[in-house]
Scaffold this active site. Structure first.
Site, mmCIF file in Angstrom:
data_model
loop_
_atom_site.group_PDB
_atom_site.id
_atom_site.type_symbol
_atom_site.label_atom_id
_atom_site.label_comp_id
_atom_site.label_asym_id
_atom_site.label_seq_id
_atom_site.Cartn_x
_atom_site.Cartn_y
_atom_site.Cartn_z
ATOM 1 N N CYS A 299 -79.429 -7.859 -65.852
ATOM 2 C CA CYS A 299 -78.940 -9.083 -66.486
ATOM 3 C C CYS A 299 -78.915 -10.271 -65.533
ATOM 4 O O CYS A 299 -79.278 -11.389 -65.910
ATOM 5 C CB CYS A 299 -77.563 -8.860 -67.114
ATOM 6 S SG CYS A 299 -76.343 -8.112 -66.028
ATOM 7 N N ASP A 423 -77.077 -14.947 -73.524
ATOM 8 C CA ASP A 423 -76.805 -13.574 -73.096
ATOM 9 C C ASP A 423 -78.095 -12.856 -72.717
ATOM 10 O O ASP A 423 -78.962 -12.617 -73.567
ATOM 11 C CB ASP A 423 -76.105 -12.826 -74.237
ATOM 12 C CG ASP A 423 -75.434 -11.550 -73.766
ATOM 13 O OD1 ASP A 423 -75.903 -10.974 -72.764
ATOM 14 O OD2 ASP A 423 -74.453 -11.124 -74.404
ATOM 15 N N HIS A 425 -78.464 -9.800 -72.067
ATOM 16 C CA HIS A 425 -78.428 -8.386 -72.430
ATOM 17 C C HIS A 425 -79.178 -8.084 -73.730
ATOM 18 O O HIS A 425 -79.268 -6.930 -74.142
ATOM 19 C CB HIS A 425 -76.970 -7.921 -72.565
ATOM 20 C CG HIS A 425 -76.167 -8.127 -71.308
ATOM 21 N ND1 HIS A 425 -75.444 -9.279 -71.083
ATOM 22 C CD2 HIS A 425 -75.986 -7.349 -70.217
ATOM 23 C CE1 HIS A 425 -74.843 -9.195 -69.899
ATOM 24 N NE2 HIS A 425 -75.152 -8.037 -69.354
#
Length: 466
Positions: A299, A423, A425
């Site tokens: 990440c 994000d 992820h």
């Protein structure tokens, strides 16, 4: 030429090749310049002649602007009515419109594309060909000029108005191309002039500039400084590097990455609050892209890649976005990691991101340390000031997670704050609706952070360059 953007603007973009051909009977620089100038003047006369044809792309509409012939429409047809003649992707697929298309239709800029053509023959009797032979030493110069003009239409403009503006823009662009060609000639070698469009801060809007193709941004610094002075722009950030060229709506990016998914979100409403956002363009980098399975450990690498893409696409650096291994090798090179780190699946954090940005791109960063997540709510002023002055994406790491902060909504009077989070992820396809609707790019409250974990924020700084 300046085209100001607004929420309701329609841009007509005219593209097409013009052939520059001339014979040089002397290598004397002054004589060559005169011949080339006469050839450009011939092209300008051709553009203003009855042989100039404008074809509206994806439609049956063909226009002879200098003859007053408008095919299936009339000169008084409003510009906005031209849309009904254009065959869209949705119509070709039986009227079904994908969700992604629906999102894109909400863009504030509509572009109508036209193709420039020239009639090869003229009506009337033709003379018999006459062949002659002349023996002499000469140079024949040939180049294809990539004409690319844009004009803005208002709601009151007719097709005739826009076509007249497009012809004027073509003539003006040929004048600019002539200047660039003559200034950059090397003996009998021509440098092809390259038109580029740049979207400047309001109220200047969209500006077309002609640069010599193949000449680097560094070599064009003098010209760029002159453009900054001409348009009253500051000298501490680039506006006219090629990476800053305007990307027209609905034109796909060749690399396949999504750009600026946050642009489709609704801003939160706070009492006396203001929104402070990332400035410019970035690519969304997340898990499982580039055929790399980094699910569970990459990440921070992806957040760093998003930051690197911002500096690349704003024209500050020319280096490509680094891969995971290149990031790891950079940390080895600066002495932060052992050689065994390259090729591993080890996490990195904000401090490593700072080191890589410095080593690979020469970018400095500020670090904000927060001992626990509950303190992040008090960082509204610092984050707001960062996005107001620097405008770069911010990487935040805490525990085993990393995210990218793209902006804040913050109230100075109440202290309320919301964070715009990208994000890394996410593991799915480049589907804008899924990414926004599922919150992979979205506004989050202070409870988004682990209230007891420590966090480090890496705030990259803009280089002060033109």
């Amino acid at each position: 030429m300046v085209v100001s953007d607004s929420d309701t603007v329609t841009i007509f973009r005219l593209k097409g090749p013009l052939e520059l051909r001339c014979q040089l009977d002397s290598t004397d620089a002054l004589l060559m310049q005169k011949v080339i100038s006469r050839t450009f003047e011939t092209l300008r006369l051709q553009v203003k002649s009855g042989s100039c044809v404008l074809a509206v792309c994806d439609s049956p509409v063909i226009i002879w602007p200098n003859k007053g012939i408008y095919g299936d429409i009339t000169p008084r047809t409003p510009c906005e009515d031209l849309h009904q003649w254009i065959q869209s992707d949705e119509q070709e697929s039986g009227g079904k419109q994908s969700t992604k298309k629906k999102r894109k239709k909400g863009l504030s800029v509509n572009v109508i594309k036209l193709h420039l053509m020239m009639e090869a023959t003229t009506p009337g009797p033709l003379s018999a060909p006459v062949a002659s032979k002349t023996v002499q030493k000469s140079h024949f110069l040939s180049a294809t000029l990539p004409m690319d003009c844009v004009v803005r239409s208002s709601c009151n403009d007719s097709i005739k108005d826009v076509c007249e503006q497009l012809v004027e823009a073509l003539v003006y662009q040929l004048c600019e191309m002539e200047k660039v060609t003559l200034q950059n000639m090397r003996g009998t070698t021509l440098v092809v002039p390259e038109p580029l469009h740049f979207n400047l801060p309001e109220p200047k809007g969209l500006v077309t500039v002609v640069f010599p193709a193949g000449v680097t941004d560094g070599e064009l610094e003098k010209q760029r400084r002159e453009l900054h002075q001409q348009f009253g722009l500051p000298d501490d950030r680039p506006y006219f590097r090629r990476a800053n060229a305007y990307h027209f709506p609905n034109e796909p990016y060749k690399d396949g990455y999504l750009r600026n998914p946050h642009m489709f979100l609704t801003h939160p409403t706070l009492d006396n609050g203001k929104v402070y956002l990332v400035q410019g363009t970035y690519s969304y980098h997340h898990y499982m892209q580039d055929r790399v399975d980094d699910n569970g450990w990459g990440c921070a690498y992806r957040s760093l890649q998003t930051i690197c893409s911002w500096f690349q696409q704003q024209g500050y650096v020319e280096q490509p976005v680094p891969s995971h291994k290149e990031i790891q090798q950079a940390l080895v090179d600066v002495g932060d990691k052992q050689m065994s780190f390259v090729g591993s699946r080890q996490w990195i954090g904000s401090i490593e991101v700072q080191a890589v940005l410095s080593h690979l791109l020469g970018i400095t960063s500020k670090i904000i340390f927060v001992s626990q997540g509950s303190e992040l709510a008090s960082k509204g002023r610092e984050l707001a000031n960062h996005f107001l002055t620097e405008g770069t994406p911010v990487m935040i790491g805490g525990g085993v997670l990393a995210h990218t902060i793209l902006g804040v909504a913050w109230s100075e009077t109440t202290g309320q704050i919301r964070y715009l989070i990208l994000d890394p992820h996410y593991t799915g396809a480049e589907d804008l609706q899924v990414i926004n609707d599922k919150g992979w790019c979205g506004w989050k409250g202070p409870d988004f952070w682990d209230q007891t974990a420590y966090y480090n924020l890496c705030l990259p700084q803009r280089p002060r360059v033109i």
